[in-house]
Design an enzyme around this catalytic site. Structure first.
Site, PDB file in Angstrom:
ATOM      1  N   SER A  81       0.832  -1.211   0.000  1.00 19.06           N
ATOM      2  CA  SER A  81       0.000   0.000   0.000  1.00 19.06           C
ATOM      3  C   SER A  81       0.860   1.253   0.000  1.00 19.06           C
ATOM      4  O   SER A  81       0.451   2.287  -0.532  1.00 19.06           O
ATOM      5  CB  SER A  81      -0.866   0.040   1.257  1.00 19.06           C
ATOM      6  OG  SER A  81      -1.640  -1.118   1.382  1.00 19.06           O
TER       7      SER A  81
ATOM      8  N   HIS B 170      -0.483  -2.141  -7.258  1.00 18.97           N
ATOM      9  CA  HIS B 170      -1.364  -1.841  -6.131  1.00 18.97           C
ATOM     10  C   HIS B 170      -2.840  -1.945  -6.519  1.00 18.97           C
ATOM     11  O   HIS B 170      -3.387  -1.055  -7.169  1.00 18.97           O
ATOM     12  CB  HIS B 170      -1.034  -0.430  -5.595  1.00 18.97           C
ATOM     13  CG  HIS B 170      -1.759  -0.067  -4.350  1.00 18.97           C
ATOM     14  ND1 HIS B 170      -2.035   1.221  -3.982  1.00 18.97           N
ATOM     15  CD2 HIS B 170      -2.267  -0.847  -3.363  1.00 18.97           C
ATOM     16  CE1 HIS B 170      -2.691   1.222  -2.839  1.00 18.97           C
ATOM     17  NE2 HIS B 170      -2.831  -0.024  -2.443  1.00 18.97           N
TER      18      HIS B 170
ATOM     19  N   GLU C  18      -2.590   0.637  -9.499  1.00 18.34           N
ATOM     20  CA  GLU C  18      -1.459   1.552  -9.667  1.00 18.34           C
ATOM     21  C   GLU C  18      -0.243   0.708 -10.047  1.00 18.34           C
ATOM     22  O   GLU C  18       0.120  -0.229  -9.319  1.00 18.34           O
ATOM     23  CB  GLU C  18      -1.201   2.323  -8.367  1.00 18.34           C
ATOM     24  CG  GLU C  18      -2.328   3.272  -8.001  1.00 18.34           C
ATOM     25  CD  GLU C  18      -2.102   4.014  -6.681  1.00 18.34           C
ATOM     26  OE1 GLU C  18      -2.710   5.072  -6.495  1.00 18.34           O
ATOM     27  OE2 GLU C  18      -1.329   3.534  -5.828  1.00 18.34           O
TER      28      GLU C  18
ATOM     29  N   ASN D 147      -3.329   6.572  -1.909  1.00 19.44           N
ATOM     30  CA  ASN D 147      -3.141   6.666  -0.456  1.00 19.44           C
ATOM     31  C   ASN D 147      -2.481   7.974  -0.054  1.00 19.44           C
ATOM     32  O   ASN D 147      -2.774   8.542   0.998  1.00 19.44           O
ATOM     33  CB  ASN D 147      -2.344   5.467   0.064  1.00 19.44           C
ATOM     34  CG  ASN D 147      -3.185   4.199   0.057  1.00 19.44           C
ATOM     35  OD1 ASN D 147      -4.402   4.254  -0.076  1.00 19.44           O
ATOM     36  ND2 ASN D 147      -2.540   3.053   0.183  1.00 19.44           N
TER      37      ASN D 147
HETATM   38  N1  LIG Z   1      -6.559  -4.906   2.754  1.00 19.31           N
HETATM   39  C1  LIG Z   1      -6.527  -3.823   1.992  1.00 19.31           C
HETATM   40  O1  LIG Z   1      -7.496  -3.024   1.956  1.00 19.31           O
HETATM   41  C2  LIG Z   1      -5.355  -3.572   1.107  1.00 19.31           C
HETATM   42  C3  LIG Z   1      -5.538  -2.787  -0.054  1.00 19.31           C
HETATM   43  C4  LIG Z   1      -4.439  -2.618  -0.921  1.00 19.31           C
HETATM   44  C5  LIG Z   1      -3.207  -3.158  -0.593  1.00 19.31           C
HETATM   45  N2  LIG Z   1      -3.071  -3.892   0.561  1.00 19.31           N
HETATM   46  C6  LIG Z   1      -1.752  -4.476   0.825  1.00 19.31           C
HETATM   47  O2  LIG Z   1      -1.785  -5.849   0.419  1.00 19.31           O
HETATM   48  C7  LIG Z   1      -0.908  -6.621   1.258  1.00 19.31           C
HETATM   49  C8  LIG Z   1      -1.695  -7.754   1.871  1.00 19.31           C
HETATM   50  O3  LIG Z   1      -2.745  -7.222   2.634  1.00 19.31           O
HETATM   51  P1  LIG Z   1      -4.009  -8.093   3.070  1.00 19.31           P
HETATM   52  O4  LIG Z   1      -5.026  -7.113   3.567  1.00 19.31           O
HETATM   53  O5  LIG Z   1      -4.377  -9.042   1.994  1.00 19.31           O
HETATM   54  O6  LIG Z   1      -3.394  -8.894   4.308  1.00 19.31           O
HETATM   55  P2  LIG Z   1      -3.968 -10.228   5.019  1.00 19.31           P
HETATM   56  O7  LIG Z   1      -3.447 -10.192   6.385  1.00 19.31           O
HETATM   57  O8  LIG Z   1      -5.440 -10.365   4.769  1.00 19.31           O
HETATM   58  O9  LIG Z   1      -3.239 -11.397   4.192  1.00 19.31           O
HETATM   59  C9  LIG Z   1      -1.874 -11.633   4.223  1.00 19.31           C
HETATM   60  C10 LIG Z   1      -1.646 -13.135   3.981  1.00 19.31           C
HETATM   61  O10 LIG Z   1      -0.240 -13.343   3.770  1.00 19.31           O
HETATM   62  C11 LIG Z   1       0.106 -14.556   4.411  1.00 19.31           C
HETATM   63  N3  LIG Z   1       1.556 -14.593   4.566  1.00 19.31           N
HETATM   64  C12 LIG Z   1       2.339 -14.043   5.514  1.00 19.31           C
HETATM   65  N4  LIG Z   1       3.649 -14.263   5.249  1.00 19.31           N
HETATM   66  C13 LIG Z   1       3.678 -14.971   4.088  1.00 19.31           C
HETATM   67  C14 LIG Z   1       4.715 -15.503   3.285  1.00 19.31           C
HETATM   68  N5  LIG Z   1       5.996 -15.342   3.598  1.00 19.31           N
HETATM   69  N6  LIG Z   1       4.378 -16.198   2.163  1.00 19.31           N
HETATM   70  C15 LIG Z   1       3.089 -16.348   1.822  1.00 19.31           C
HETATM   71  N7  LIG Z   1       2.052 -15.860   2.542  1.00 19.31           N
HETATM   72  C16 LIG Z   1       2.351 -15.173   3.659  1.00 19.31           C
HETATM   73  C17 LIG Z   1      -0.709 -14.585   5.681  1.00 19.31           C
HETATM   74  O11 LIG Z   1      -0.812 -15.910   6.191  1.00 19.31           O
HETATM   75  C18 LIG Z   1      -2.047 -14.025   5.169  1.00 19.31           C
HETATM   76  O12 LIG Z   1      -2.900 -15.053   4.705  1.00 19.31           O
HETATM   77  C19 LIG Z   1      -0.312  -5.631   2.265  1.00 19.31           C
HETATM   78  O13 LIG Z   1       0.916  -5.168   1.792  1.00 19.31           O
HETATM   79  C20 LIG Z   1      -1.346  -4.501   2.292  1.00 19.31           C
HETATM   80  O14 LIG Z   1      -0.775  -3.276   2.667  1.00 19.31           O
HETATM   81  C21 LIG Z   1      -4.111  -4.129   1.395  1.00 19.31           C
END
Ligand SMILES: NC(=O)c1ccc[n+]([C@@H]2O[C@H](COP(=O)([O-])OP(=O)(O)OC[C@H]3O[C@@H](n4cnc5c(N)ncnc54)[C@H](O)[C@@H]3O)[C@@H](O)[C@H]2O)c1
Length: 383
Positions: free
Chosen positions: A123, A144, A156, A195
């Site tokens: 993000s 993104h 993005e 963001n």
């Molecule tokens: N949730 C949002 O609204 C949003 C929007 C855009 C971007 N993001 C970004 O996307 C990324 C993920 O966010 P999310 O909300 O999906 O998080 P989340 O916590 O829902 O999911 C993360 C997943 O990654 C897994 N994980 C951890 N370490 C790992 C590894 N080494 N190998 C494989 N899997 C692994 C975890 O077990 C979990 O299932 C972050 O960088 C976040 O900033 C999130």
């Protein structure tokens, strides 16, 4: 390599974003390997994909045949080496932590074929810093997506300091292939476009909590009729911890002025994170909070919020993060709920009105973030 050479996708992390992104590629006929650290997290992600597709079927947006075809492209895998070894394009969606992402990218660099592009769904974090953990920084891009990825159109596509134009073009064309709306971010800068433009509003909300007035409900009441979710309500919905995490990153990467106020931090320290814990600025234990619009503050109006967005958007132009105001408008309109981007809004409201609002905020809080930029004062950007 060009986009037609991309056949196999690997998604690392099957959480909220990873499973949603996987669903987008499956729908477009790609072979997708979904990887997480434990089978139970993969199972949860697959259940998420299933439930999105079932919703599409119930709305008549997907047939049973399309559902079956999409699922036939899905491979699940706990072993990172196996997940990466045949992939042409890998998207990382693991938690927002630089060290964690760097460790993963260094491993992916070892396992993935030499031609593979490594994309991160971060993000805010610097693409350049993530890429520095690999021997192929030219093939590392920011990618993104927005939540929920199956519905939100914006992607993005971010250039790190060493990312090649070819990698950016492949990322851009691939996003089009899965029917998304890609916007190129030319310079690696905290929060990229969407963001970054919204972060100054977080600072205002944090400062309002510090001042103690208006209350979150009095503030939200002034915006309730104009937005699907009012500002404090939206933070409760997303998670106060997520907001604080983003502000901390900006405080370290951009300016101390982004540091969350003690009053905001108190919510996190006491475990009141919003909807997911049942309590945040509002009580969610009986469902969505009811906001009493008769309590609306007269201190703030919608032009304060628009002014903050336009001001940040002008900084992106000045810093060459993006050189086309129309692209910024596309990103802002498609990453969130508003039909218009900040520059279109500024054009219709008038820049002097917005400059006045910024000066009001600057005089009240004495934060440089709120100071109107030179481009804002010139007020002649047309979209
Ligand atoms: N949730 C949002 O609204 C949003 C929007 C855009 C971007 N993001 C970004 O996307 C990324 C993920 O966010 P999310 O909300 O999906 O998080 P989340 O916590 O829902 O999911 C993360 C997943 O990654 C897994 N994980 C951890 N370490 C790992 C590894 N080494 N190998 C494989 N899997 C692994 C975890 O077990 C979990 O299932 C972050 O960088 C976040 O900033 C999130």
């Amino acid at each position: 390599m060009n986009v037609d050479d991309v056949k196999r996708i690997a998604i690392i992390g099957a959480g909220d974003m990873g499973h949603g992104i996987a669903a987008c590629f499956l729908q477009s006929g790609f072979t997708v390997t979904l990887r997480d650290i434990e089978q139970k997290f993969i199972d949860r992600g697959v259940a998420g994909i299933r439930s999105s597709f079932e919703r599409f079927i119930s709305k008549g947006k997907m047939t049973q045949e399309e559902y079956n075809a999409a699922f036939s492209g899905l491979i699940t895998e706990v072993d990172l080496n196996k997940a990466a070894k045949d992939a042409d394009f890998i998207i990382e969606a693991i938690p927002e932590d630089l060290k964690l992402k760097q460790n993963l990218f260094s491993e992916l660099d070892k396992y993935a074929p030499g031609h593979a592009i490594l994309a991160t769904n971060t993000s805010n974090i610097s693409i350049t810093e993530i890429a520095s953990a690999t021997q192929r920084p030219d093939k590392v891009i920011g990618y993104h997506f927005f939540n929920p990825a199956v519905l939100m159109k914006l992607v993005e596509v971010i250039k790190g300091q060493k990312t090649s134009d070819e990698s950016i073009k492949i990322g851009y064309d691939l996003a089009k292939k899965i029917k998304k709306l890609p916007v190129i971010v030319k310079k690696d800068s905290p929060g990229f476009i969407y963001n970054r433009v919204n972060e100054s509003t977080s600072v205002l909300l944090s400062k309002i909590l510090e001042e103690g007035h208006p209350t979150p409900e009095e503030f939200d009441a002034a915006f309730k009729s104009l937005m699907a979710m009012a500002p404090f309500e939206l933070i409760d919905y997303v998670g106060i911890d997520i907001l604080v995490h983003g502000m901390m990153y900006f405080a370290q990467a951009v300016s101390k002025e982004y540091m969350p106020s003690e009053e905001l931090l108190t919510y996190v320290k006491s475990g009141n994170l919003g909807k997911k814990t049942g309590k945040g600025f509002y009580d969610w234990s009986h469902g969505r909070p009811v906001i009493d619009t008769s309590k609306a503050t007269k201190e703030y109006d919608i032009n304060h919020l628009i002014a903050l967005q336009v001001n940040e958007a002008t900084k992106l132009l000045a810093e060459n993060v993006c050189d086309d105001p129309k692209e910024i408008d596309i990103a802002m309109a498609n990453g969130g709920g508003s039909p218009f981007g900040p520059f279109a809004l500024a054009q219709s409201i008038g820049y002097p009105v917005l400059v006045n609002k910024l000066e009001e905020l600057y005089n009240k809080f004495k934060l440089e973030i709120f100071k109107p930029t030179a481009i804002m004062k010139e007020g002649n950007i047309k979209v």
